[in-house]
Design an enzyme around this catalytic site. Structure first.
Site, mmCIF file in Angstrom:
data_model
loop_
_atom_site.group_PDB
_atom_site.id
_atom_site.type_symbol
_atom_site.label_atom_id
_atom_site.label_comp_id
_atom_site.label_asym_id
_atom_site.label_seq_id
_atom_site.Cartn_x
_atom_site.Cartn_y
_atom_site.Cartn_z
ATOM 1 N N HIS A 163 13.603 25.937 -14.607
ATOM 2 C CA HIS A 163 13.812 25.740 -13.172
ATOM 3 C C HIS A 163 13.559 24.268 -12.880
ATOM 4 O O HIS A 163 12.476 23.743 -13.142
ATOM 5 C CB HIS A 163 12.875 26.609 -12.340
ATOM 6 N N CYS A 164 14.558 23.593 -12.332
ATOM 7 C CA CYS A 164 14.475 22.147 -12.102
ATOM 8 C C CYS A 164 14.266 21.865 -10.619
ATOM 9 O O CYS A 164 15.102 22.225 -9.784
ATOM 10 C CB CYS A 164 15.760 21.468 -12.593
ATOM 11 N N VAL A 165 13.163 21.214 -10.304
ATOM 12 C CA VAL A 165 12.869 20.917 -8.900
ATOM 13 C C VAL A 165 13.811 19.844 -8.360
ATOM 14 O O VAL A 165 14.058 19.777 -7.149
ATOM 15 C CB VAL A 165 11.402 20.466 -8.726
#
Length: 316
Positions: A163-165
């Site tokens: 999951h990439c912020v």
């Protein structure tokens, strides 16, 4: 005592995941601010005015500006493709297609699987005939091969990498190529900006009189430092993902299979590459796929992945 500690840990993780969800528009705004500051420093403060200088300076400035705008357009196209493309979710009532030739039994319906899980909690999934069959207790559904549950998104994601912020989204089967292109164009763009502003950065510490307002000089200095830092960090991240693509694995899988001598999905670099970028070379460097690739390469849909011919069912 242990119960309360477990509850506190779960509560803290929930708060952390909720906080990550709340970063959404803030992170997108931050990316756009960095792009805006870079654009101001390169185009408006330095190379835009250089177009009026004449001679070789004008030609050099024109070349930099054309390449800068092209890479910026590709960067933003790739970035928003990652942001707005669903990484892949499990279809409703999905069930794994079992291979009868491998001696595997017929698949269970979700309700049957759930019932069996409740009545036989101690039975390992591998004993059901296919070690790739997994069940998500949070989503209450079967999990396709290479699928993982994302606590931030609150759902299972097909071939989840992480999951990439920065993109406010999961990176999974359907947008992994777009994420890699975002890294690629970000590296090229930040490297171009770093090299083009290097003479101005050097002049900043010399006795040379530099034209421009103090705000423009400060913006140029800040832009150089930011782009240099991003260029170096993205390079390392890109090299890591190139190695993952070449082995047909993800960040999560690379961690999980540390002790596995042979990865069942590693089909060779060429076929591994095609499962992410497709076979049509015209589409390799744009965040899109050809209809032919989508039809002929099931792995691009995120549900069906071929395994090595020598896979014996015991290597997971």
């Amino acid at each position: 005592m242990y119960r309360s500690a477990g509850v506190a840990m779960a509560w803290n993780v929930f708060r952390f995941c909720t906080a990550l969800r709340g970063l959404g528009s803030i992170m997108i705004l931050l990316v756009l601010v960095i792009v805006g500051v870079t654009y101001y420093a390169v185009v408006l403060c330095n190379y835009g005015p250089a177009l009026l200088a004449g001679g070789a300076t004008t030609l050099a400035a024109l070349a930099v500006l054309l390449l800068f705008h092209f890479l910026l357009a590709m960067l933003l196209w790739s970035y928003f493709s990652v942001v707005f493309t669903d990484p892949g979710s499990v279809p409703p009532n999905w069930n794994l297609d079992f291979d009868a030739e491998m001696g595997e039994t017929a698949p269970l319906a979700s309700s049957e699987f759930s019932s069996q899980m409740n009545s036989q909690q101690s039975v390992a999934l591998g004993s059901m005939g296919n070690p790739r069959v997994r069940y998500c207790r949070k989503c209450n559904q079967l999990k396709p091969p290479r699928c993982h549950h994302c606590s931030v998104c609150g759902r299972c994601v097909l071939k989840m990498d992480h999951h990439c912020v920065w993109v406010v989204n999961c990176v999974g089967a359907l947008n992994y190529k777009y994420f890699l292109l975002f890294l690629f164009y970000t590296f090229l763009e930040t490297t171009l900006v770093t090299l083009s502003l290097l003479p101005h950065f050097i002049a900043f510490f010399s006795d040379i009189d530099i034209p421009g307002s103090p705000a423009a000089l400060a913006t140029t200095f800040l832009t150089f430092v930011l782009n240099l830092a991003f260029s170096l960090s993205v390079l390392g991240f890109m090299i890591m993902h190139i190695s993952l693509v070449s082995a047909n694995t993800t960040t999560i899988e690379a961690y999980e299979k540390k002790t596995t001598p042979h990865w069942i999905y590693d089909l060779g670099r060429k076929r591994n590459f095609a499962q992410v970028f497709g076979n049509d070379r015209k589409y390799w460097f744009i965040p899109a796929y050809s209809e032919e690739d989508l039809r002929r390469i099931p792995a691009l849909q995120g549900l069906d992945y071929p395994v090595r011919p020598d896979f014996d069912g015991q290597e997971l």
